[in-house]
Design a protein around this motif. Structure first.
Motif, PDB file in Angstrom:
ATOM      1  N   LYS A 223      10.778 -34.472  41.196  1.00 46.85           N
ATOM      2  CA  LYS A 223      10.162 -33.567  40.223  1.00 46.85           C
ATOM      3  C   LYS A 223      10.785 -32.179  40.295  1.00 46.85           C
ATOM      4  CE  LYS A 223       6.104 -33.673  38.732  1.00 46.85           C
ATOM      5  NZ  LYS A 223       4.656 -33.469  38.542  1.00 46.85           N
ATOM      6  N   LEU A 224      11.413 -31.851  41.414  1.00 51.62           N
ATOM      7  CA  LEU A 224      12.095 -30.563  41.519  1.00 51.62           C
ATOM      8  C   LEU A 224      13.271 -30.485  40.557  1.00 51.62           C
ATOM      9  CD1 LEU A 224      12.195 -29.966  45.381  1.00 51.62           C
ATOM     10  CD2 LEU A 224      10.754 -28.809  43.700  1.00 51.62           C
ATOM     11  N   ILE A 225      13.841 -31.642  40.199  1.00 53.47           N
ATOM     12  CA  ILE A 225      14.999 -31.686  39.322  1.00 53.47           C
ATOM     13  C   ILE A 225      14.587 -31.959  37.879  1.00 53.47           C
ATOM     14  CG2 ILE A 225      17.161 -32.905  38.824  1.00 53.47           C
ATOM     15  CD1 ILE A 225      17.371 -33.549  41.768  1.00 53.47           C
ATOM     16  N   GLU A 226      13.666 -32.895  37.693  1.00 58.94           N
ATOM     17  CA  GLU A 226      13.344 -33.363  36.345  1.00 58.94           C
ATOM     18  C   GLU A 226      11.843 -33.345  36.064  1.00 58.94           C
ATOM     19  OE1 GLU A 226      16.357 -36.463  34.827  1.00 58.94           O
ATOM     20  OE2 GLU A 226      15.744 -37.222  36.799  1.00 58.94           O
ATOM     21  N   ALA A 400      24.949 -33.159  30.736  1.00 58.41           N
ATOM     22  CA  ALA A 400      24.200 -32.103  30.049  1.00 58.41           C
ATOM     23  C   ALA A 400      23.086 -31.553  30.936  1.00 58.41           C
ATOM     24  CB  ALA A 400      23.624 -32.642  28.741  1.00 58.41           C
ATOM     25  N   LEU A 401      22.419 -32.429  31.668  1.00 57.86           N
ATOM     26  CA  LEU A 401      21.372 -31.997  32.599  1.00 57.86           C
ATOM     27  C   LEU A 401      21.955 -31.080  33.668  1.00 57.86           C
ATOM     28  CD1 LEU A 401      18.479 -32.231  33.817  1.00 57.86           C
ATOM     29  CD2 LEU A 401      19.304 -34.246  35.066  1.00 57.86           C
ATOM     30  N   VAL A 402      23.081 -31.490  34.245  1.00 55.33           N
ATOM     31  CA  VAL A 402      23.711 -30.740  35.330  1.00 55.33           C
ATOM     32  C   VAL A 402      24.200 -29.376  34.856  1.00 55.33           C
ATOM     33  CG1 VAL A 402      25.775 -30.686  36.806  1.00 55.33           C
ATOM     34  CG2 VAL A 402      24.332 -32.731  36.743  1.00 55.33           C
ATOM     35  N   THR A 403      24.866 -29.354  33.705  1.00 56.81           N
ATOM     36  CA  THR A 403      25.532 -28.120  33.263  1.00 56.81           C
ATOM     37  C   THR A 403      24.615 -27.195  32.466  1.00 56.81           C
ATOM     38  OG1 THR A 403      26.381 -29.217  31.259  1.00 56.81           O
ATOM     39  CG2 THR A 403      27.778 -29.264  33.229  1.00 56.81           C
ATOM     40  N   GLN A 404      23.756 -27.750  31.600  1.00 56.72           N
ATOM     41  CA  GLN A 404      22.970 -26.912  30.703  1.00 56.72           C
ATOM     42  C   GLN A 404      21.547 -26.650  31.174  1.00 56.72           C
ATOM     43  OE1 GLN A 404      23.426 -27.753  26.426  1.00 56.72           O
ATOM     44  NE2 GLN A 404      24.952 -29.291  26.948  1.00 56.72           N
ATOM     45  N   VAL A 405      20.942 -27.629  31.836  1.00 54.69           N
ATOM     46  CA  VAL A 405      19.550 -27.468  32.260  1.00 54.69           C
ATOM     47  C   VAL A 405      19.463 -26.920  33.685  1.00 54.69           C
ATOM     48  CG1 VAL A 405      17.337 -28.635  32.626  1.00 54.69           C
ATOM     49  CG2 VAL A 405      18.810 -29.325  30.715  1.00 54.69           C
ATOM     50  N   LEU A 406      20.073 -27.627  34.640  1.00 54.24           N
ATOM     51  CA  LEU A 406      20.027 -27.201  36.038  1.00 54.24           C
ATOM     52  C   LEU A 406      21.013 -26.075  36.324  1.00 54.24           C
ATOM     53  CD1 LEU A 406      19.809 -30.712  37.770  1.00 54.24           C
ATOM     54  CD2 LEU A 406      17.934 -29.163  37.175  1.00 54.24           C
ATOM     55  N   ASN A 452      18.464 -27.336  49.320  1.00 52.95           N
ATOM     56  CA  ASN A 452      17.531 -27.003  50.401  1.00 52.95           C
ATOM     57  C   ASN A 452      16.102 -27.342  50.012  1.00 52.95           C
ATOM     58  OD1 ASN A 452      19.594 -26.036  52.038  1.00 52.95           O
ATOM     59  ND2 ASN A 452      19.360 -23.912  51.343  1.00 52.95           N
ATOM     60  N   SER A 453      15.753 -27.057  48.754  1.00 52.40           N
ATOM     61  CA  SER A 453      14.401 -27.376  48.281  1.00 52.40           C
ATOM     62  C   SER A 453      14.159 -28.878  48.283  1.00 52.40           C
ATOM     63  CB  SER A 453      14.197 -26.808  46.871  1.00 52.40           C
ATOM     64  OG  SER A 453      14.266 -25.402  46.867  1.00 52.40           O
ATOM     65  N   LEU A 454      15.181 -29.641  47.896  1.00 52.81           N
ATOM     66  CA  LEU A 454      15.049 -31.094  47.896  1.00 52.81           C
ATOM     67  C   LEU A 454      14.837 -31.631  49.303  1.00 52.81           C
ATOM     68  CD1 LEU A 454      17.728 -32.169  45.275  1.00 52.81           C
ATOM     69  CD2 LEU A 454      15.286 -32.637  45.161  1.00 52.81           C
ATOM     70  N   GLN A 455      15.554 -31.080  50.257  1.00 61.23           N
ATOM     71  CA  GLN A 455      15.380 -31.531  51.638  1.00 61.23           C
ATOM     72  C   GLN A 455      13.976 -31.226  52.134  1.00 61.23           C
ATOM     73  OE1 GLN A 455      18.624 -30.722  54.357  1.00 61.23           O
ATOM     74  NE2 GLN A 455      20.088 -30.635  52.678  1.00 61.23           N
ATOM     75  N   ARG A 456      13.477 -30.038  51.806  1.00 60.47           N
ATOM     76  CA  ARG A 456      12.109 -29.696  52.219  1.00 60.47           C
ATOM     77  C   ARG A 456      11.082 -30.564  51.501  1.00 60.47           C
ATOM     78  NH1 ARG A 456      14.262 -24.424  51.772  1.00 60.47           N
ATOM     79  NH2 ARG A 456      13.277 -24.150  49.725  1.00 60.47           N
TER      80      ARG A 456
END
Length: 481
Positions: A223-226, A400-406, A452-456
């Protein structure tokens, strides 16, 4: 996170041992899919739940051969079931095809339907030994597991191996592209033109019909990503039914690779140990892409001219049976590999390599890739920004997710220009932007923060951990058939 600590944390969270439940994993016979459900198997078995991972002998052996980070044979709750491999034609990939989707794998995909009978027999057998039998099947294997509906104590969950972002856009477009509050929609959503062959699209539609039989959806994401896209899919009725859903990811071992544990026999990891922090670009186009000879030469020249160090995993796409005849050996400019070795500028690796460990190494500062969802999640979870070069399937929308959203990557090639050769000059420019510009440094910083957030998030109380614990609590809930 060690397994003992893992188990202790589960017990503290109130998730008790559940010997009355067993899980059967049914992966799709392609490398990325095999690996995802194998990693999920590791995690679920750590809750003291027996897990049975099934497939053809050929693809079970493939999954074992390429597994990183753990040995399933040492896990008492984990069991492989390899069925006789159905006969299928296993031709080499065609790098000159007009559509870059791996059409050469279609016979392998079609042959997977022959697993239906042995899988059904195994489900019936296991159902007699437990109170509840959980089937987790890849979304492309719904037809294979359909007979679970005749087993009173069995229920299934559909595992989606692609990004939720790409699933969301299928749904959003079917509704006429409505305005949605709180959801970022890229200005130019890549089209599906050129993403699939007609034969595979028909296969996809056929498998989709069996999703109505499942009790819920498992999404390979965090959920941190999407998060906004996950929330929409959870709340909306799709195909007229609202089902439970969990975001289970990232599934790889989200731990930073330690330079001190480098395998002496692995030349790329040894070489990385000698490089400066964040100075090396990993170039990898996964297991389902084959570049043309002309494109390979342009890429080689562009990498050299960039002046930045690199590791290039130069392999042809997998065949349906990776243990069959040798694959094409791509030709590089004369003397290229020797020159890269002598100057210390780069390493070309033609055999299988531990991509996750390379991404987790402190010397790795960027990834140029096809934006397969496995590679995207591995790179992001290790805090590494991406030079996006999509080839087929969900990859254009992942880019598109990698470059434009994240905003943790840049485009090497836009999807609208997919039929054009990417010149060495464009590759050189993209590498320099990612590895040695303020723009690239900002992306790297953002990627590291997200990693780092994903690891936590996988630690106790983290958002990803709560999703996983929630799914385990659901499948081990009090019996009430």
């Amino acid at each position: 996170m060690g397994e003992d600590q893992n188990q202790q944390n589960h017990e503290e969270n109130g998730v008790k041992e559940a010997p009355h439940v067993a899980v059967v994993m049914v992966p799709f016979p392609a490398q990325g899919h095999l690996n995802q459900l194998l990693q999920l198997s590791r995690i679920i078995s750590s809750y003291n739940i027996p897990v049975h991972y099934v497939g053809s002998a050929t693809h079970i052996n493939q999954a074992k051969l390429r597994l990183q980070g753990w040995d399933p044979l040492l896990e008492p709750n984990f069991h492989f079931h390899d069925f006789p491999t159905p006969h299928f034609h296993s031709p080499p990939p065609d790098p000159d095809a007009s559509v870059q989707f791996p059409a050469h794998l279609q016979p392998c995909f079609e042959a997977s339907s022959e697993l239906r009978e042995p899988v059904a027999a195994l489900l019936r057998e296991l159902s007699l030994t437990v109170d509840r039998l959980i089937v987790i099947n890849d979304s492309l294997m719904g037809s294979v597991v359909q007979d679970f509906v005749g087993i009173g104590n069995a229920e299934s969950y559909t595992f989606h191996s692609v990004s939720v972002f790409s699933i969301f856009f299928f749904f959003w477009e079917s509704l006429g592209r409505p305005a949605l509050e709180g959801v970022k929609i890229p200005e130019d959503v890549p089209s599906l033109d050129g993403c699939f062959t007609l034969e595979f699209f028909k296969f996809l539609v056929f498998q989709h019909e069996f999703k109505k039989l499942s009790s819920g959806n498992l999404y390979y994401t965090s959920k941190l990503i999407e998060g906004p896209y996950v929330d929409i899919l959870r709340e909306e009725e799709i195909d007229g039914v609202k089902k439970k859903g969990w975001a289970l990811g990232p599934l790889n071992l989200v731990t930073t690779y330690s330079d001190k544990t480098s395998n002496p026999g692995d030349k790329c990891l040894e070489w990385l140990d000698k490089q400066a922090p964040k100075s090396v670009l990993l170039v990898s186009f996964g297991t389902s892409t084959s570049l043309t000879d002309e494109q390979i030469k342009e890429l080689a020249i562009g990498l050299e001219r960039s002046g930045h160090k690199f590791i290039w995993l130069l392999r042809d796409a997998d065949k349906g049976d990776i243990f069959s005849e040798e694959v094409r050996r791509s030709e590089l400019p004369e003397g290229y590999e020797e020159r890269m070795k002598e100057t210390g500028m780069g390493v070309v690796v033609r055999e299988w390599a531990p991509q996750l460990e390379i991404l987790g190494h402190s010397s790795t500062g960027g990834l140029m890739c096809h934006c397969g969802w496995n590679s995207c999640l591995e790179s992001i979870s290790m805090g590494v920004p991406i030079a996006a070069w999509p080839m087929h399937s969900d990859q254009p929308r992942n880019a598109a997710l990698v470059t434009q959203v994240l905003q943790v990557g840049l485009a090497v090639k836009e999807w609208a220009e997919r039929e054009q050769l990417v010149a060495a000059s464009a590759i050189e420019k993209a590498v320099r932007r990612l590895m040695a510009s303020e723009e690239g440094n900002a992306m790297r910083k953002k990627a590291q923060q997200l990693g780092n957030s994903l690891q936590r998030s996988m630690e106790e109380g983290g958002v990803s951990r709560k999703e996983l614990d929630g799914f385990i609590a659901h499948i081990t809930r009090q019996l009430g058939f």
